[in-house]
Structure formats: C-alpha cells, structure tokens
Design a protein around this motif. Sequence first.
Motif, mmCIF file in Angstrom:
data_model
loop_
_atom_site.group_PDB
_atom_site.id
_atom_site.type_symbol
_atom_site.label_atom_id
_atom_site.label_comp_id
_atom_site.label_asym_id
_atom_site.label_seq_id
_atom_site.Cartn_x
_atom_site.Cartn_y
_atom_site.Cartn_z
ATOM 1 N N SER A 1 0.845 -1.191 0.000
ATOM 2 C CA SER A 1 0.000 0.000 0.000
ATOM 3 C C SER A 1 0.880 1.240 0.000
ATOM 4 O O SER A 1 1.943 1.268 0.607
ATOM 5 N N THR A 2 0.420 2.278 -0.694
ATOM 6 C CA THR A 2 1.149 3.544 -0.702
ATOM 7 C C THR A 2 0.864 4.363 0.549
ATOM 8 O O THR A 2 1.598 5.302 0.846
ATOM 9 N N GLY A 3 -0.227 4.047 1.250
ATOM 10 C CA GLY A 3 -0.629 4.882 2.384
ATOM 11 C C GLY A 3 -1.218 6.206 1.937
ATOM 12 O O GLY A 3 -1.297 7.154 2.720
ATOM 13 N N VAL B 1 -3.538 10.967 3.479
ATOM 14 C CA VAL B 1 -2.347 10.165 3.730
ATOM 15 C C VAL B 1 -2.511 9.440 5.063
ATOM 16 O O VAL B 1 -3.082 9.987 6.012
ATOM 17 N N GLU B 2 -2.050 8.206 5.114
ATOM 18 C CA GLU B 2 -2.113 7.402 6.330
ATOM 19 C C GLU B 2 -0.804 7.574 7.098
ATOM 20 O O GLU B 2 0.278 7.355 6.547
ATOM 21 N N VAL B 3 -0.899 8.001 8.348
ATOM 22 C CA VAL B 3 0.295 8.270 9.145
ATOM 23 C C VAL B 3 0.190 7.534 10.476
ATOM 24 O O VAL B 3 -0.892 7.164 10.926
ATOM 25 N N TYR B 4 1.349 7.335 11.105
ATOM 26 C CA TYR B 4 1.362 6.704 12.420
ATOM 27 C C TYR B 4 0.757 7.636 13.464
ATOM 28 O O TYR B 4 1.024 8.846 13.472
ATOM 29 N N SER B 5 -0.025 7.071 14.356
ATOM 30 C CA SER B 5 -0.656 7.872 15.407
ATOM 31 C C SER B 5 -0.072 7.588 16.782
ATOM 32 O O SER B 5 -0.453 8.236 17.757
ATOM 33 N N TRP C 1 -5.866 8.485 9.160
ATOM 34 C CA TRP C 1 -5.872 9.198 7.890
ATOM 35 C C TRP C 1 -5.973 10.694 8.150
ATOM 36 O O TRP C 1 -6.745 11.126 9.010
ATOM 37 N N GLN C 2 -5.205 11.474 7.409
ATOM 38 C CA GLN C 2 -5.297 12.922 7.527
ATOM 39 C C GLN C 2 -5.121 13.559 6.151
ATOM 40 O O GLN C 2 -4.527 12.944 5.251
#
Length: 362
Positions: free
Chosen positions: A161-163, A190-194, A203-204
């Motif tokens: 996945s590209t995220g 974009v999917e980022v670490y939380s 997702w943000q």
Amino acid sequence: MRHSLPRLGLLAAAAMVVSGCSVLQEDKIDYKSAQRGSTLDVPPDLTQLSRENRYNVPGAAVSASSFEAAKPAAATVGTAASKIGDVRIERSGSQRWLVVDRPANQLWGPVRDFWQENGFLLELDQETLGIMETDWAENRAKIPQDFIRSALGKIFDSLYSTGERDKFRTRLERNANGGTEIFVTHRGMVEVYSTTEKDQTVWQPRPADPELEAEFLRRLMVKLGVAENEAKALSASAPVATSAKVATVNNVPVVQFNDNFDRAWRRVGLSLDRTGFTVEDRNRTEGTYFVRYVEPMKQTEKPGFFSRMFGASSPESKPERYRVVVRSNDNSTTVSVLNAQGQPDASPSAQRIIKVLADDLR
C-alpha cells in the motif's frame, strides 16, 4: 483499519536487501478504486464530506449567459491559453482548466467514461448539477516495483500500500458561446502513524496536487480527441506568475489579486473545490458563492467522526454558512467573506477562510 504502513515498511526493507534498490514509478498513474475489491482501505468517514453539494450549471436559467454576453471583452491577465481543434487549456498560476467548444450534454458521457477507464468509480454523478466526483482510490504506480513483488505477483498484492488515497471532482460549466468549461480538482489523504510505537495509523488530509490535476486534464484532452503529443505540448506551457495577498478593507480581511472577473470567478471556484468547502449554491451575476466550510482533521478515537466545522466544539454542532463574494474592477479582484445574513465578517473563522483561499490562489 488495515495497518498498511508497517507492512509496507517491512516489505520495502526486504526488497532492498534482495534487489539492492526499488524504483518508484512516480511518473506513472495506475489507479485502483478502493471499492472494486477488498484489498484496499477507504479513509474513514471521508465520503461524508461532500454529499450535500449543490451546483447550478451556469446558463440561461440562471442568467449566466446573458451576464457574460453583456460584459465587455477583457484581456486575459495571468492566464496562458492554447488551443487544438475545439479544445483549449487555460492556466493561471497552478490552476488549469479546459474550454471545449461543445455543449455540456455531449461531454458528460465521455468524461464519465474517462474516469472509469482510469480506474475510478463515481461516487457522485449528477449531470443536471454539472458535477461528478470519484471515490477514494490508490495510485498503485507509486508502489515499489522490486524483485519480491515481481516474484510474488498479484498473490500478495494486497500487502502493498502507498498509504495515500486520492479523490477527484469534475465540474462542467456552460459558457456564453455554447461551449463548456471543465474543471478538475484533487483532494488527497495520507495514512500516518498515530502512536510512538508505530502500531496504529490514522488518515489525515494532504495538500492538493496541481500537477496531478494537470496530468488528468492532459489525459482528458486526449480522450476528447487531441493527439497525445499535442496534449503534452499544450499542458506543458509555462505558467504565468500570479500573486494573491491578504489585506484588510474596512476592518475585514480580504484576498486581493490581479485578474478580471471571468478568470477570478473560475479561480475562486477551483479553490473552493480544492480546499474542503461545500458549495451549496452560487450566483454568478452577483459574484457570490454560498458555502459551508468543513475543516479537515485527524481521525479521533470516537468512531465515525472525521471532521468538524470552524469553532465547533463537538461533532453535533451545526455548521456555519458563509458567502464568498468576488468583486472585480477591470483586472483587479477582491474576495471577501460575508456571514449567512450577508454582513461583512471579521471573525476568526472568516480570517481562516480568507487565508485558506489566499494560500491556494497564490
């Protein structure tokens, strides 16, 4: 939510060990709709952001044609234009749009087919309103084409996945000459670490990509009959420098830039589409967009909540409505924000709206 980032990191590391490198296909586009199968995640709650949009396609019914016909011809300022056959591309700064000498009803079918051929499903498809919107999709060409992925093929394709996810809105407007203007705007996530442990993701929003918009406009030109090499030449024309600045007029914030009304109206409409506004209505003769603004934010722990309105203390708060007004004097334009009652607004919310528009119009 599928934790694609940790998995992608492990696979990328393994690929580098085996093959020594991985090549990102950043110059290619290969979208796969998130709804075509079970291999892709969809950013949570994002489909709710634009479902209430209402657009009136300018024409005789809303006096847009008579309005434009009554306006004197003005020199194009800040816009480069080129034409092949009955299709031309116009550009102002980072914004581009197509002008096609065909009625909108002849273009709707080909434009719909275009998005489907490029790997998207249409979440919004309303010809009477002149707007269509794709679902969230992933550009699979950004995934590293390394030895491991080549060896495994599609068997474990879902592990990659590209995220990132992209959505595109297309708006068709009739012009005074019976032709159609086509606007394409991009929204990205974009999917980022939380967490610091990097075991959860959220997702943000990420900034709109003008070059991605330009690439799809170029491809749409080809779909509408322009030769590939000609479309590349037209879309590669050098941008004309434009500037937009925030100023204060009569104690209220405004955006000022150099453009005539026709170009300014189009540019402001593109910016509203790009930056998270919901356009509920518009009156071109008065230069007014009636909008709601949804300020994107990170997914919280509470399920089903992704965005909030300016100043809203809870997801249950009712959204605020505004009027974005475009006023031009020859080649000078001022954009201001009024409240729902049509009064000048200098509130923090109005100031943020002005800043969002100015940043995109620069």
